[in-house]
Design a protein around this motif. Structure first.
Motif, PDB file in Angstrom:
ATOM      1  N   GLY A 438       0.792  -1.229   0.000  1.00 16.13           N
ATOM      2  CA  GLY A 438       0.000   0.000   0.000  1.00 16.13           C
ATOM      3  C   GLY A 438       0.816   1.265   0.000  1.00 16.13           C
ATOM      4  O   GLY A 438       0.284   2.345   0.286  1.00 16.13           O
ATOM      5  N   GLY A 439       2.096   1.179  -0.339  1.00 18.55           N
ATOM      6  CA  GLY A 439       2.951   2.361  -0.293  1.00 18.55           C
ATOM      7  C   GLY A 439       2.630   3.405  -1.338  1.00 18.55           C
ATOM      8  O   GLY A 439       2.894   4.596  -1.135  1.00 18.55           O
ATOM      9  N   PHE A 499       9.968   0.323  -6.981  1.00 20.73           N
ATOM     10  CA  PHE A 499       9.076   1.336  -6.418  1.00 20.73           C
ATOM     11  C   PHE A 499       9.624   2.747  -6.629  1.00 20.73           C
ATOM     12  O   PHE A 499       8.855   3.709  -6.781  1.00 20.73           O
ATOM     13  N   ALA A 500      10.935   2.892  -6.647  1.00 19.03           N
ATOM     14  CA  ALA A 500      11.527   4.222  -6.849  1.00 19.03           C
ATOM     15  C   ALA A 500      11.237   4.771  -8.234  1.00 19.03           C
ATOM     16  O   ALA A 500      11.351   5.986  -8.468  1.00 19.03           O
ATOM     17  N   GLU A 501      10.840   3.920  -9.182  1.00 16.14           N
ATOM     18  CA  GLU A 501      10.531   4.397 -10.529  1.00 16.14           C
ATOM     19  C   GLU A 501       9.203   5.152 -10.584  1.00 16.14           C
ATOM     20  O   GLU A 501       8.942   5.845 -11.570  1.00 16.14           O
ATOM     21  N   THR A 502       8.364   5.029  -9.570  1.00 17.86           N
ATOM     22  CA  THR A 502       7.049   5.685  -9.612  1.00 17.86           C
ATOM     23  C   THR A 502       7.165   7.192  -9.472  1.00 17.86           C
ATOM     24  O   THR A 502       6.483   7.951 -10.163  1.00 17.86           O
ATOM     25  N   GLY A 506      10.971   7.174  -4.195  1.00 14.75           N
ATOM     26  CA  GLY A 506      10.604   6.031  -3.379  1.00 14.75           C
ATOM     27  C   GLY A 506       9.916   6.445  -2.096  1.00 14.75           C
ATOM     28  O   GLY A 506      10.197   5.875  -1.033  1.00 14.75           O
ATOM     29  N   PHE A 507       8.993   7.415  -2.196  1.00 13.54           N
ATOM     30  CA  PHE A 507       8.282   7.889  -0.999  1.00 13.54           C
ATOM     31  C   PHE A 507       7.101   6.969  -0.706  1.00 13.54           C
ATOM     32  O   PHE A 507       6.214   6.789  -1.533  1.00 13.54           O
ATOM     33  N   ASP A 508       7.128   6.398   0.486  1.00 11.37           N
ATOM     34  CA  ASP A 508       6.069   5.476   0.923  1.00 11.37           C
ATOM     35  C   ASP A 508       4.956   6.289   1.570  1.00 11.37           C
ATOM     36  O   ASP A 508       5.128   6.873   2.641  1.00 11.37           O
ATOM     37  N   ARG A 517      16.317   1.263   0.891  1.00  6.18           N
ATOM     38  CA  ARG A 517      17.009   0.651  -0.247  1.00  6.18           C
ATOM     39  C   ARG A 517      16.111   0.774  -1.467  1.00  6.18           C
ATOM     40  O   ARG A 517      15.029   0.189  -1.534  1.00  6.18           O
ATOM     41  N   LYS A 518      16.557   1.551  -2.467  1.00  3.58           N
ATOM     42  CA  LYS A 518      15.692   1.884  -3.595  1.00  3.58           C
ATOM     43  C   LYS A 518      15.996   1.092  -4.858  1.00  3.58           C
ATOM     44  O   LYS A 518      15.086   0.682  -5.567  1.00  3.58           O
ATOM     45  N   HIS A 519      17.258   0.879  -5.156  1.00  2.87           N
ATOM     46  CA  HIS A 519      17.636   0.263  -6.437  1.00  2.87           C
ATOM     47  C   HIS A 519      18.302  -1.086  -6.155  1.00  2.87           C
ATOM     48  O   HIS A 519      19.394  -1.149  -5.588  1.00  2.87           O
ATOM     49  N   PHE A 520      17.619  -2.141  -6.527  1.00  2.00           N
ATOM     50  CA  PHE A 520      18.155  -3.498  -6.359  1.00  2.00           C
ATOM     51  C   PHE A 520      17.498  -4.388  -7.406  1.00  2.00           C
ATOM     52  O   PHE A 520      16.477  -4.034  -8.019  1.00  2.00           O
ATOM     53  N   LYS A 521      18.079  -5.542  -7.604  1.00  2.00           N
ATOM     54  CA  LYS A 521      17.564  -6.508  -8.575  1.00  2.00           C
ATOM     55  C   LYS A 521      17.225  -7.809  -7.860  1.00  2.00           C
ATOM     56  O   LYS A 521      17.783  -8.136  -6.813  1.00  2.00           O
ATOM     57  N   LEU A 522      16.317  -8.550  -8.479  1.00  2.00           N
ATOM     58  CA  LEU A 522      15.906  -9.850  -7.954  1.00  2.00           C
ATOM     59  C   LEU A 522      16.645 -10.944  -8.715  1.00  2.00           C
ATOM     60  O   LEU A 522      16.740 -10.915  -9.945  1.00  2.00           O
TER      61      LEU A 522
END
Length: 561
Positions: A438-439, A499-502, A506-508, A517-522
């Motif tokens: 819900g962020g 989420f930071a791309e929105t 990356g504001f929740d 932590r904004k930029h990471f890969k899975l």
């Protein structure tokens, strides 16, 4: 009650408390025995036929109060029976014998029950019952019970939302029950006191409080209307009876004869009434001289004390009618807005108007149309029923999961790093993982806010999961102050991936700060679907062969370099 709800234990303990109160206050009667004794015998036999209950009807501590009062009631009945047969002197001797033998038997029964109870780790009580008697028990020992929102204590606004103006009428109803106190009114007071306590422990037990509040409020309204209408009745002007005039009677000898005979009969009746009234007045005067100072207030004066001015009575009646009307309006509004809104489709109002969030149905429809029938979906147990019913897919845990280890396994996977979580889900043959986030829109009941319960439940079964590893100075945070364990766990990654791309920051909006932590890969999961408002996100486990090939390619590159 046993067939419909586990809350029958409240009823099976409330009735014995009422019977014991009647015995202590000297209100024992054969009616009480006839009402209670068959209830215990037949009720216990019928409850034992329910598969979920079975022999727990005679083995668990929740039922022992009814059996103990059942024994006490028979002892009291025996005492009253002996009292009617013997003389006072022999009755004292028999009472001594009965009390001695009865006390010995009671001690023996209590010793047996104490031994049975002591052999149980929870003293014979279920987890829910212990959480009612000790509100801190569930949070300490059974976090899965404490994690349910319905098991949380209510706030003061929730009381006024549920019962509204009845909160002000209940005290008046309690006072009316004591004027005078009867068996029925004492039961109502006991019912209200116990239900108020239990509703203060769990918000779901507002259902138990509601009938008691309605009954006592109805008694208060009835007494208030009685006083107000009686006041208006006593102050109504009484007109004298008008005698018939000559013009009203028809001319003729028969009419005059009838008038003269009626006047004679009236005079005779007046003389008789006068003599009777004189005799009654003399008797009253003698009784008053005999009972001087015995009653300071006469019955006529007592009636006058309850009489209010007619204007005030009329205003009071109008006020009560208006109060009842406002309560009906509130109930209709609450039923329409608060209790009838579906949990699948969410709505919110702002200056732009009404906003509808249909993300849950959107995600379940995607699962139903884009996954195989045999695919298993892992999510927190809150969404198990919805996924099974609307997506027609198998889930690992749902709202009816009794095995605490299953729920703890899912909680452990969500609390673990990505690789460890993949191994757990792969061992469970899970193909997809669903999380609620819900962020983006500020939805507070998402998985990030529920995450600490996953940690606690998982840590109860798997000790390597520790709550302190996810807290910074005792505070739960997902911003830059979050702990490395928190920022690397699977739940954080699945919720905040891309989420930071929105908005670029990356504001929740649910937690009201920027994430840490904004930029990471899975590496072990891939995103396959995210709903329109980012409320539901679905990920697929990557096959093991793809990940092995990736590792081999990295090794070949390192060798070539």
């Amino acid at each position: 009650m046993v067939c419909s709800w586990g809350g029958y234990t409240f009823i099976i303990n409330l009735i014995p408390m009422h019977v014991l109160l009647c015995i202590v206050t000297g209100r024992y009667s054969s009616r009480l025995y006839v009402a209670y004794a068959p209830l215990v015998v037949l009720g216990t036999l019928l409850a034992a036929l329910v598969p979920v209950v079975g022999f727990n009807a005679v083995l668990t501590s929740e039922h022992f109060a009814s059996f103990l009062v059942f024994i006490i009631l028979h002892v009291v009945a025996l005492v009253y029976y002996i009292k009617g047969l013997l003389t006072p002197r022999l009755f004292k001797v028999a009472m001594t014998f009965v009390l001695t033998v009865g006390l010995a038997l009671c001690l023996a029964v209590v010793a047996i029950l104490a031994a049975l109870v002591a052999s149980s780790p929870t003293k014979g009580w279920s987890g829910r019952s212990l959480s009612l008697l000790d509100p801190t028990y569930a949070s300490k020992y059974i976090p899965i019970i404490a994690s349910v929102s319905e098991h949380q204590p209510p706030t003061w606004p929730s009381y006024f939302m549920a019962i509204n103006v009845l909160a002000f009428l209940v005290p008046a109803g309690i006072i009316s029950c004591f004027l005078p106190l009867s068996d029925a009114s004492s039961f109502l007071v006991l019912y209200l006191v116990t239900s108020v306590y239990f509703s203060g422990v769990m918000v779901r037990l507002m259902l138990v409080l509601a009938p008691a509040v309605c009954i006592l409020s109805g008694i208060a309204l009835s007494e208030a209307f009685n006083v107000l209408t009686r006041s208006m009745k006593f102050q109504r002007p009484i007109s004298d009876d008008t005698l018939p005039t000559a013009g009203d009677s028809t001319p003729g000898s028969s009419s005059t004869a009838t008038i003269t005979t009626s006047t004679k009969n009236a005079n005779i009746k007046k003389e008789k009434m006068g003599t009777i009234s004189k005799e009654r007045s003399s008797k009253k005067s003698r009784k008053e001289t005999e009972l001087v100072g015995s009653s300071p207030v006469r019955p006529e004066k007592e009636e006058k004390l309850c009489v209010l001015p007619s204007e005030a009575s009329a205003m009071g009646i109008l006020f009560l009618i208006m109060l009842c009307g406002l309560y009906v309006i509130h109930c209709v509004w609450a039923a329409a807005e608060a209790y009838s809104a579906p949990s699948i489709v969410l709505t919110s109002r702002s200056h732009d108007g009404l906003h509808v969030y249909d993300d849950f149905r959107e995600s379940y429809a995607w699962l139903r149309h884009n996954t195989e029938v045999d695919d298993k979906v892992a999510s927190w147990w809150d969404y198990g029923y919805q996924t099974t019913a609307m997506a027609n897919r198998t889930v690992i845990v749902d709202n009816n999961t009794w095995n605490n280890t299953h729920i703890a396994t899912v909680g452990t996977a969500m609390s673990s790093p990505e690789k460890g979580a993949w191994e757990i889900f792969n061992s469970l043959d899970v193909k997809y993982v669903l999380v609620v986030f819900g962020g983006l829109i500020g939805y507070p009941s998402d998985d990030i806010n529920k995450f600490l319960w996953m940690v606690r439940i998982g840590g109860g079964e798997f000790p390597h999961i520790k709550e302190q590893d996810y807290l910074r100075d005792g505070n739960y945070r997902v911003d830059a102050q979050g702990t490395p364990t928190m920022l690397n766990c699977l739940m954080y990654k699945l919720c905040y991936y891309r989420f930071a791309e929105t908005d670029g920051k990356g504001f929740d909006r649910a937690r009201r700060y920027e994430i840490g932590r904004k930029h990471f890969k899975l590496t072990h999961f891939e995103e396959v679907f995210t709903t329109q408002h980012w409320m539901v996100r679905i990920y697929k486990l990557k096959p093991q062969k793809n990940r092995v090939r990736g590792k081999l390619k990295l090794k070949l590159k390192s060798v070539s370099q």
